[in-house]
Write an enzyme that holds these catalytic residues in place. Structure first.
Site, short mmCIF file in Angstrom:
data_model
loop_
_atom_site.label_atom_id
_atom_site.label_comp_id
_atom_site.label_asym_id
_atom_site.label_seq_id
_atom_site.Cartn_x
_atom_site.Cartn_y
_atom_site.Cartn_z
CB SER A 16 3.05 0.97 2.46
OG SER A 16 4.04 0.01 2.26
CE LYS A 65 9.47 -5.80 7.81
NZ LYS A 65 9.82 -6.46 6.49
CG ASP A 101 8.57 -8.94 4.42
OD1 ASP A 101 7.66 -8.13 3.55
OD2 ASP A 101 8.83 -8.59 5.43
N GLY A 128 19.66 -11.87 9.26
CA GLY A 128 18.70 -11.17 9.88
C GLY A 128 17.57 -11.26 9.80
N GLY A 129 16.76 -10.11 10.29
CA GLY A 129 15.08 -10.06 10.15
C GLY A 129 14.71 -10.43 8.71
CG MET A 219 14.95 -9.60 -0.72
SD MET A 219 15.05 -10.86 0.65
CE MET A 219 14.31 -10.02 2.00
CE1 TYR A 221 11.74 -0.03 -1.71
CE2 TYR A 221 12.47 1.70 -2.94
CZ TYR A 221 11.65 1.30 -1.96
OH TYR A 221 10.94 2.18 -1.01
P1 ATR Z 1 17.50 -6.85 8.86
O1 ATR Z 1 16.25 -6.87 9.33
O2 ATR Z 1 17.25 -5.81 7.63
O3 ATR Z 1 17.73 -8.19 8.12
P2 ATR Z 1 19.36 -7.08 10.87
O4 ATR Z 1 18.57 -8.13 11.51
O5 ATR Z 1 20.31 -6.06 11.55
O6 ATR Z 1 18.66 -6.42 9.76
O7 ATR Z 1 20.28 -7.93 9.99
C1 ATR Z 1 21.36 -7.53 9.02
C2 ATR Z 1 22.07 -8.48 7.92
O8 ATR Z 1 23.00 -7.79 7.08
C3 ATR Z 1 22.85 -9.34 8.80
O9 ATR Z 1 22.84 -10.62 8.39
C4 ATR Z 1 24.12 -8.80 8.79
O10 ATR Z 1 25.20 -9.52 9.04
P3 ATR Z 1 25.85 -9.80 10.31
O11 ATR Z 1 24.99 -10.80 11.07
O12 ATR Z 1 27.17 -10.35 10.23
O13 ATR Z 1 25.95 -8.36 11.06
C5 ATR Z 1 24.12 -8.30 7.23
N1 ATR Z 1 24.96 -7.01 7.02
C6 ATR Z 1 25.01 -5.90 7.29
N2 ATR Z 1 26.20 -5.29 6.60
C7 ATR Z 1 26.87 -6.01 6.10
C8 ATR Z 1 27.93 -6.02 5.23
N3 ATR Z 1 28.55 -4.94 4.80
N4 ATR Z 1 28.31 -7.28 4.49
C9 ATR Z 1 27.92 -8.60 4.77
N5 ATR Z 1 26.68 -8.62 5.40
C10 ATR Z 1 26.42 -7.41 6.00
#
Ligand code: ATR
Length: 280
Positions: A16, A65, A101, A128-129, A219, A221
């Protein structure tokens, strides 16, 4: 000179500062933009210190966030829908938050990649977030349907319920689906909002989700194709993109909200791509 910063933990990798420095040079704006390592559990204190030191605003990245949304005294509609913010603007002791975002993602897909979202069948993988931040802007961009799918199915349902509450008009275009139940349903665009790539994994998408001409968008990179994009190519996605453009576009929207001037993103993205050794 007005001061801005990005706060996160970790933060050393953040691009950034160089993106905003390039925008400032391009538009003749006299600003400084620094990196701040936010202490875990000490986010509010770090924000107040920057604000009281004369800061005008901040971008916020992982893992703050949610905390950024909570510290704000006012919030945009898209931040309220996401319940998360990556943008803060200070007005005295008042803190306004926004979430750029989603519009960053939409602008990259539509303007930089030239892929029209209106009328498409879209699949968002993750709940997730990162996923939370982009649902409303995707709906506003006019997708015909938006399916949210997640490894943990209940979280996809919870995200759909949360957005349906924030935007009742969009409810009938939204649905949650377990990953295995996507088999045989085709989408025009598949967006990966999971953090699976950090473990060098791809979400377990069943075969047959990529419609002819479809775009796969990660999303995240990185150097080269991510595991999600490698899988997408093998499964017949017509086009693939990583999230570097989204990073630049969300920054441009932040810059515009702070300064009232919209920078050109193309040359900045080109420079970043060269640095990463990606094809332009
Ligand atoms: P972020 O803020 O980056 O979204 P997060 O809130 O911890 O981080 O969410 C991570 C997301 O990636 C979730 O949707 C998670 O799935 P789960 O809710 O089942 O945990 C997903 N995720 C992480 N590793 C994964 C994997 N190997 N396969 C599929 N989904 C994955």
């Amino acid at each position: 000179m007005d001061r801005y910063a990005v706060i996160g933990n970790p933060i050393a990798h953040s691009k950034s500062p160089e993106i905003h420095a390039a925008f400032a040079r391009q538009t003749g704006q006299d600003i400084s933009y620094e990196r701040i390592l936010g202490p875990i559990g000490g986010f509010d204190g770090a924000v107040m210190q920057f604000l009281r030191g004369g800061g005008k605003g901040m971008n916020v990245t992982l893992p703050f966030k949610l905390a950024a949304f909570e510290i704000a005294s006012s919030a945009s509609e898209r931040a309220i829908a996401a319940r998360a913010a990556n943008f803060l603007r200070f007005d005295g002791e008042e803190i306004h938050c926004d979430n750029t975002d989603g519009i960053g993602l939409v602008n990259d897909i539509e303007q930089a990649l030239g892929f029209v979202l209106t009328g498409t069948r879209a699949l968002l993988v993750g709940a997730g977030g990162a996923a939370q931040g982009v649902v409303l802007p995707l709906l506003h961009a006019g997708v015909a349907t938006l399916t949210i799918s997640n490894r943990t199915e209940e979280k996809a349902h919870a995200l759909v319920a949360m957005i349906a509450h924030a935007a009742p008009d969009a409810k009938q275009r939204l649905q949650a689906r377990a990953l295995p139940k996507l088999a045989g349903t085709r989408f025009d665009i598949v967006i990966n909002a999971t953090s699976s790539g950090l473990n060098n994994e791809a979400p377990a998408l069943p075969p047959g989700v990529y419609a002819p001409g479809s775009l796969a968008y990660d999303m995240v990179y990185g150097k080269g194709a991510t595991p999600f994009l490698q899988h997408a190519m093998a499964q017949g996605a017509a086009r693939c993109s990583g999230g570097l453009g989204m990073l630049v576009e969300q920054a441009a929207e932040s810059f515009f909200l702070w300064r009232g001037v919209r920078p050109e993103t193309k040359p900045v993205l080109q420079t970043l791509r060269q640095q990463l050794g990606e094809p332009g």
